[in-house]
Design an enzyme around this catalytic site. Sequence first.
Site, PDB file in Angstrom:
ATOM      1  N   LYS A   8      -6.976  11.006   2.696  1.00 13.04           N
ATOM      2  CA  LYS A   8      -5.991  12.001   3.143  1.00 13.04           C
ATOM      3  C   LYS A   8      -4.667  11.761   2.437  1.00 13.04           C
ATOM      4  O   LYS A   8      -4.370  10.667   1.962  1.00 13.04           O
ATOM      5  CB  LYS A   8      -5.794  11.948   4.658  1.00 13.04           C
ATOM      6  CG  LYS A   8      -5.193  10.652   5.211  1.00 13.04           C
ATOM      7  CD  LYS A   8      -3.670  10.579   5.195  1.00 13.04           C
ATOM      8  CE  LYS A   8      -3.162   9.237   5.690  1.00 13.04           C
ATOM      9  NZ  LYS A   8      -1.764   8.963   5.305  1.00 13.04           N
ATOM     10  N   PRO A  90      -8.197   3.912  -3.268  1.00 12.85           N
ATOM     11  CA  PRO A  90      -7.414   2.691  -3.499  1.00 12.85           C
ATOM     12  C   PRO A  90      -6.923   2.066  -2.191  1.00 12.85           C
ATOM     13  O   PRO A  90      -6.688   2.770  -1.201  1.00 12.85           O
ATOM     14  CB  PRO A  90      -6.226   3.185  -4.335  1.00 12.85           C
ATOM     15  CG  PRO A  90      -6.651   4.481  -4.914  1.00 12.85           C
ATOM     16  CD  PRO A  90      -7.598   5.087  -3.929  1.00 12.85           C
ATOM     17  N   LEU A  91      -6.769   0.734  -2.211  1.00 14.81           N
ATOM     18  CA  LEU A  91      -6.292   0.005  -1.038  1.00 14.81           C
ATOM     19  C   LEU A  91      -4.767   0.035  -0.977  1.00 14.81           C
ATOM     20  O   LEU A  91      -4.100   0.211  -1.991  1.00 14.81           O
ATOM     21  CB  LEU A  91      -6.765  -1.452  -1.101  1.00 14.81           C
ATOM     22  CG  LEU A  91      -8.259  -1.696  -1.361  1.00 14.81           C
ATOM     23  CD1 LEU A  91      -8.549  -3.194  -1.355  1.00 14.81           C
ATOM     24  CD2 LEU A  91      -9.118  -0.981  -0.332  1.00 14.81           C
ATOM     25  N   GLU A  92      -4.232  -0.146   0.227  1.00 14.64           N
ATOM     26  CA  GLU A  92      -2.774  -0.202   0.447  1.00 14.64           C
ATOM     27  C   GLU A  92      -2.060   0.939  -0.262  1.00 14.64           C
ATOM     28  O   GLU A  92      -1.071   0.752  -0.950  1.00 14.64           O
ATOM     29  CB  GLU A  92      -2.213  -1.550  -0.029  1.00 14.64           C
ATOM     30  CG  GLU A  92      -2.700  -2.731   0.781  1.00 14.64           C
ATOM     31  CD  GLU A  92      -2.031  -4.031   0.364  1.00 14.64           C
ATOM     32  OE1 GLU A  92      -1.796  -4.222  -0.850  1.00 14.64           O
ATOM     33  OE2 GLU A  92      -1.728  -4.841   1.240  1.00 14.64           O
ATOM     34  N   ALA A  93      -2.596   2.132  -0.067  1.00 10.48           N
ATOM     35  CA  ALA A  93      -2.095   3.293  -0.805  1.00 10.48           C
ATOM     36  C   ALA A  93      -1.475   4.356   0.095  1.00 10.48           C
ATOM     37  O   ALA A  93      -0.783   5.251  -0.375  1.00 10.48           O
ATOM     38  CB  ALA A  93      -3.235   3.912  -1.612  1.00 10.48           C
ATOM     39  N   GLY A  94      -1.749   4.289   1.414  1.00 10.54           N
ATOM     40  CA  GLY A  94      -1.313   5.365   2.306  1.00 10.54           C
ATOM     41  C   GLY A  94      -2.263   6.542   2.278  1.00 10.54           C
ATOM     42  O   GLY A  94      -1.905   7.659   2.649  1.00 10.54           O
ATOM     43  N   GLY A  97      -7.870   4.900   3.498  1.00 16.26           N
ATOM     44  CA  GLY A  97      -9.193   4.466   3.058  1.00 16.26           C
ATOM     45  C   GLY A  97     -10.003   3.789   4.149  1.00 16.26           C
ATOM     46  O   GLY A  97     -11.183   4.094   4.342  1.00 16.26           O
ATOM     47  N   ASP A 132      -5.165   6.788  12.204  1.00 13.63           N
ATOM     48  CA  ASP A 132      -5.571   7.833  11.256  1.00 13.63           C
ATOM     49  C   ASP A 132      -7.001   8.331  11.462  1.00 13.63           C
ATOM     50  O   ASP A 132      -7.396   9.336  10.869  1.00 13.63           O
ATOM     51  CB  ASP A 132      -5.424   7.337   9.808  1.00 13.63           C
ATOM     52  CG  ASP A 132      -3.982   7.348   9.323  1.00 13.63           C
ATOM     53  OD1 ASP A 132      -3.193   8.168   9.839  1.00 13.63           O
ATOM     54  OD2 ASP A 132      -3.647   6.543   8.442  1.00 13.63           O
TER      55      ASP A 132
END
Length: 288
Positions: A8, A90-94, A97, A132
Amino acid sequence: MLIFAPAKINLTLDILGKRPDGYHELWSVMQAITLGDLVEIEPAEGINLRVVGADLPVDSTNIAFKAVQALRAATGKAIGASITIRKKIPLEAGLAGGSADGAAVLYGLNKLYNLNLSQEELLEIGAKISADIPFCLTGGTALVQGIGEKVKKLPPLKKGYFVIYKPPFGISTKEAYLRLAGKDLTKEHPDREKILKALGKENLEDLGKFLKNLLEISALEINPEIYKYKNELLNLKPLGVLMSGSGSALFALTENLKKAKEIYYQLTLPGQKFIVRPYAAGPTCLKL
């Protein structure tokens, strides 16, 4: 069962205040996108989790693992699963995931075990795992309020493309919220009426003008590189650029694929990049 778990982005993220329990009240328009993980689920005795494509824990600290435990608690049934997650988000992306994977597990196990839980019941279970997950279960375009548990479907965004750029660093969600404490945000709030109107008319030019995320303020303090990267994207003349969630991913909105490709190929910053479209659903079964 093979499930597509869409990521998202936040087209707007407003923070209304902090609640007594420490959570923040949000007002956010979220959009599912065509970037997503693949989650494969098979019935099993216990909980066996495998992650391909990212170095993530496979124990009870993983949201997908928690989703199985939450379903057990909610139904009183000894639900088990063998789960393989093929990470693309991707990780730590907002980009949600972890929550996307958790939503896919709730969705998939509800079908596999014929639990017959309603969407409302799944949302309630999901909200206890991650803020989320309710949106990730819903997908499409939606207005999200409360701490994420109140999700109202909006007419789906069918037009436009997004170029997602993920810098080679992440932003801590906890720190992003902590940095907002004590700040005067009176003049920072997004124009809710205008963004909803732009979405309703699918006016991408106006939508680009009114993209707003209050967490950008703290992300810029945590890592000023975000400002530099955002300007690099803006210099490529999209309709608008915004950081998603607590970052560190940024997205550029374009009216067509030609412009999206132009930005994608001209963007030479370190990190990951993707061209995506709006996605009108949540978790989607690709194969039984």
